[in-house]
Write an enzyme that holds these catalytic residues in place. Structure first.
Site, PDB file in Angstrom:
ATOM      1  N   LYS A 176       0.844  -1.189   0.000  1.00 32.83           N
ATOM      2  CA  LYS A 176       0.000   0.000   0.000  1.00 32.83           C
ATOM      3  C   LYS A 176       0.878   1.236   0.000  1.00 32.83           C
ATOM      4  O   LYS A 176       2.027   1.121   0.458  1.00 32.83           O
ATOM      5  CB  LYS A 176      -0.957   0.022   1.192  1.00 32.83           C
ATOM      6  N   TYR A 261      -4.455   3.900   6.285  1.00 33.84           N
ATOM      7  CA  TYR A 261      -4.903   2.856   7.226  1.00 33.84           C
ATOM      8  C   TYR A 261      -6.260   3.223   7.829  1.00 33.84           C
ATOM      9  O   TYR A 261      -7.108   2.366   8.045  1.00 33.84           O
ATOM     10  CB  TYR A 261      -3.878   2.668   8.355  1.00 33.84           C
TER      11      TYR A 261
HETATM   12  P1  NDP Z   1      12.472   2.173   2.122  1.00 32.29           P
HETATM   13  O1  NDP Z   1      12.854   3.536   1.708  1.00 32.29           O
HETATM   14  O2  NDP Z   1      13.020   1.660   3.384  1.00 32.29           O
HETATM   15  O3  NDP Z   1      12.872   1.124   0.967  1.00 32.29           O
HETATM   16  C1  NDP Z   1      12.503   1.286  -0.358  1.00 32.29           C
HETATM   17  C2  NDP Z   1      13.438   0.464  -1.240  1.00 32.29           C
HETATM   18  O4  NDP Z   1      13.030   0.639  -2.582  1.00 32.29           O
HETATM   19  C3  NDP Z   1      14.904   0.923  -1.207  1.00 32.29           C
HETATM   20  O5  NDP Z   1      15.625   0.331  -0.161  1.00 32.29           O
HETATM   21  C4  NDP Z   1      15.397   0.488  -2.555  1.00 32.29           C
HETATM   22  O6  NDP Z   1      15.712  -0.885  -2.493  1.00 32.29           O
HETATM   23  C5  NDP Z   1      14.163   0.585  -3.437  1.00 32.29           C
HETATM   24  N1  NDP Z   1      14.194   1.762  -4.311  1.00 32.29           N
HETATM   25  C6  NDP Z   1      14.201   1.721  -5.659  1.00 32.29           C
HETATM   26  N2  NDP Z   1      14.212   2.951  -6.175  1.00 32.29           N
HETATM   27  C7  NDP Z   1      14.244   3.813  -5.146  1.00 32.29           C
HETATM   28  C8  NDP Z   1      14.284   5.247  -5.049  1.00 32.29           C
HETATM   29  N3  NDP Z   1      14.261   6.032  -6.136  1.00 32.29           N
HETATM   30  N4  NDP Z   1      14.313   5.786  -3.824  1.00 32.29           N
HETATM   31  C9  NDP Z   1      14.285   5.031  -2.726  1.00 32.29           C
HETATM   32  N5  NDP Z   1      14.245   3.675  -2.751  1.00 32.29           N
HETATM   33  C10 NDP Z   1      14.235   3.065  -3.962  1.00 32.29           C
HETATM   34  O7  NDP Z   1      10.876   2.092   2.095  1.00 32.29           O
HETATM   35  P2  NDP Z   1       9.916   1.088   2.869  1.00 32.29           P
HETATM   36  O8  NDP Z   1      10.468  -0.272   2.834  1.00 32.29           O
HETATM   37  O9  NDP Z   1       9.549   1.682   4.172  1.00 32.29           O
HETATM   38  O10 NDP Z   1       8.587   1.182   1.938  1.00 32.29           O
HETATM   39  C11 NDP Z   1       8.450   0.501   0.711  1.00 32.29           C
HETATM   40  C12 NDP Z   1       6.980   0.337   0.368  1.00 32.29           C
HETATM   41  O11 NDP Z   1       6.344  -0.412   1.387  1.00 32.29           O
HETATM   42  C13 NDP Z   1       6.187   1.626   0.260  1.00 32.29           C
HETATM   43  O12 NDP Z   1       5.224   1.502  -0.740  1.00 32.29           O
HETATM   44  C14 NDP Z   1       5.486   1.765   1.604  1.00 32.29           C
HETATM   45  O13 NDP Z   1       4.281   2.483   1.556  1.00 32.29           O
HETATM   46  C15 NDP Z   1       5.244   0.316   1.938  1.00 32.29           C
HETATM   47  N6  NDP Z   1       5.236   0.085   3.387  1.00 32.29           N
HETATM   48  C16 NDP Z   1       4.233  -0.650   3.928  1.00 32.29           C
HETATM   49  C17 NDP Z   1       4.199  -0.934   5.252  1.00 32.29           C
HETATM   50  C18 NDP Z   1       3.161  -1.818   5.819  1.00 32.29           C
HETATM   51  O14 NDP Z   1       3.065  -1.906   7.021  1.00 32.29           O
HETATM   52  N7  NDP Z   1       2.383  -2.505   5.011  1.00 32.29           N
HETATM   53  C19 NDP Z   1       5.197  -0.363   6.179  1.00 32.29           C
HETATM   54  C20 NDP Z   1       6.261   0.345   5.509  1.00 32.29           C
HETATM   55  C21 NDP Z   1       6.252   0.551   4.165  1.00 32.29           C
HETATM   56  P3  NDP Z   1      17.081  -1.463  -3.133  1.00 32.29           P
HETATM   57  O15 NDP Z   1      18.187  -0.750  -2.414  1.00 32.29           O
HETATM   58  O16 NDP Z   1      17.005  -2.899  -2.865  1.00 32.29           O
HETATM   59  O17 NDP Z   1      17.032  -1.137  -4.583  1.00 32.29           O
END
Ligand code: NDP
Length: 429
Positions: A176, A261
């Site tokens: 989401k 949420y």
């Molecule tokens: P983070 O910023 O921690 O991680 C995002 C990852 O996406 C990065 O580590 C990177 O992975 C990749 N990525 C690719 N392109 C980009 C860019 N341009 N900028 C930043 N990151 C990029 O985010 P989250 O893990 O917190 O969130 C990811 C998704 O999950 C979102 O859609 C968020 O809304 C959702 N989410 C849902 C939650 C829930 O409880 N259901 C809780 C937290 C988040 P790599 O280095 O491997 O390429």
């Protein structure tokens, strides 16, 4: 045994054969065993009990029984997941949840950071050839070990990777908010439909046991006629450079990230869809964090029965996550609600002329694991997920209506969607 199963058994020896002695008996018995093996395996699997280790109770009936874990499927038969984007949610929650799931397993990683991907592959026992990057992602089509692609990227990348995964012949579980616009949500639904692949949005709260208890109470009318939902989901953000504070990547500020949420809970707990939306928001470009996205948002959703939801969400106050559902006969609240763990349910009802407040305790189970295993069971049993793309699309319609209302200072009317949810999750947990 079902009578129709009897035909697969070898024929019993006649009395004269029986006189032929032990060798005939052994042949017969061996034949039964061989003939029955697939039947027994199928029955055991159907019962889901084949590999479960259990013990007789050793406490009095007054004590809660100790439950042994259900082992689910043997690891090789579990549904394989490629996780795309190795950020905080993936590393902190999803990879551990996959490791302890019962119907799912990690089978590939997709990342723009090869060193991090190699480190995680090593931790989770994946071979290097199971690592992909964003450019060569489409090669995943040729990997039969991957049945589901789980998209955990910044919001603006959800649509592109869902569409590419569907074209690669994979089912999709997407975080989401589903995407940054209604148009993108519709493209994702269309792409999965065209490829005949399943699409589920990762609304973990709808699989979380305490939230489901409150839903059950509401459905059983224990709170009476539902009147009001009050909820907040806020957190204080730091680094102004992060993608969550960039409109192009995040789609908005707290509303699509955490306010969603509250929107989703108001809808699934009431079982209704809002027809009127009123929003207001605070923009504060003087703060470097809020040059592109709102600082906070408040909104009211009105539903056809007269039920209403009053919610607030911000990126400017200490973490605060709660919901309260009020009916004519009682109230139920989760505080915290929407948390990864440690949610607490309380409800108040009039009993024998006195107001009684209950606080049930339910054995903790990992909501991420329950959600992922739900997707796996839907794939195995060809069921529609409980939270399909249509569920994410409807939240996005409401998000856009809240922004339009806040900008225009007026109530926005929404046409009700069709049914947005699939069948109830079974006992994935
Ligand atoms: P983070 O910023 O921690 O991680 C995002 C990852 O996406 C990065 O580590 C990177 O992975 C990749 N990525 C690719 N392109 C980009 C860019 N341009 N900028 C930043 N990151 C990029 O985010 P989250 O893990 O917190 O969130 C990811 C998704 O999950 C979102 O859609 C968020 O809304 C959702 N989410 C849902 C939650 C829930 O409880 N259901 C809780 C937290 C988040 P790599 O280095 O491997 O390429």
């Amino acid at each position: 045994m079902h009578p129709s199963d009897i035909s697969i058994l070898p024929q019993a020896p006649s009395p004269s054969d029986q006189r032929a002695g032990r060798r005939t008996f052994l042949k017969y018995a061996g034949g039964i065993a061989a003939g029955m093996a697939p039947l027994m395996a199928a029955q055991a699997q159907q019962a889901g009990a084949s590999a479960k280790v259990d013990f007789p109770p050793d406490h009095a009936d007054s004590e809660a029984p100790e439950k042994m874990p259900d082992p689910g499927l043997p690891p090789a038969e579990r549904i394989g997941y490629a996780v795309v984007g190795l950020g905080r949610l993936t590393v902190g929650r999803l990879l551990p949840a996959l490791a302890k799931s019962r119907y799912s397993r990690l089978s590939a990683l997709v990342s723009g950071d090869p060193a991090k991907a190699r480190k995680l592959a090593q931790q989770y026992g994946l071979a290097e050839q199971s690592i992909y990057n964003y450019d060569d992602f489409d090669r995943i089509a040729a990997n039969p070990d991957v049945q589901v692609v789980y998209i955990v990227l910044p919001n603006s990348m959800h649509a592109e990777f869902t569409i590419r995964a569907a074209r690669a012949g994979k089912h999709v579980l997407c975080e989401k908010p589903m995407a940054n616009s209604v148009a993108e949500c519709q493209q994702m639904i269309d792409a999965c439909r065209q490829a005949q692949r399943k699409l589920m949005i990762a609304y973990r709260s709808q699989y979380e046991p305490l939230t489901r208890s409150l839903l059950k109470m509401a459905r059983e009318n224990r709170l009476g006629e539902l009147k009001e939902f009050i909820s907040a989901n806020s957190q204080n953000m730091g680094d102004p450079a992060q993608w969550r504070l960039k409109k192009a990547l995040a789609g908005g500020g707290p509303l699509p990230d955490v306010g969603i949420y509250c929107i989703n809970a108001a809808r699934f707990l009431s079982g209704e869809e809002p027809t009127e939306v009123l929003g207001s928001m605070r923009n504060n470009p003087a703060d470097p964090r809020f040059r592109e996205v709102e600082e906070s948002v408040q909104f009211t959703l009105r539903f056809p029965s007269g039920f209403s939801a009053t919610c607030s969400s911000g990126y400017n106050s200490h973490k605060s996550q709660f919901l309260r559902l009020q009916g004519t006969l009682g109230w139920g609240e989760l505080d915290p609600a929407y948390a990864y763990e440690g949610n607490r349910l309380r409800y108040g009802l009039l009993q024998n002329g006195r107001e009684v407040i209950h606080e049930p305790s339910i054995a903790a189970s990992d909501q991420f694991m329950l959600e992922i295993d739900h997707m796996s069971q839907c794939v195995r049993q060809d069921r529609q997920p409980h939270t399909p793309g249509e569920e994410g699309l409807q939240d996005q319609r409401i998000i856009e209506a809240i922004y339009a209302s806040a900008q225009g200072g007026r109530v926005i009317r929404l046409a009700p969607p069709g049914n947005t949810r699939g069948p109830e999750p079974r006992q994935e947990g």
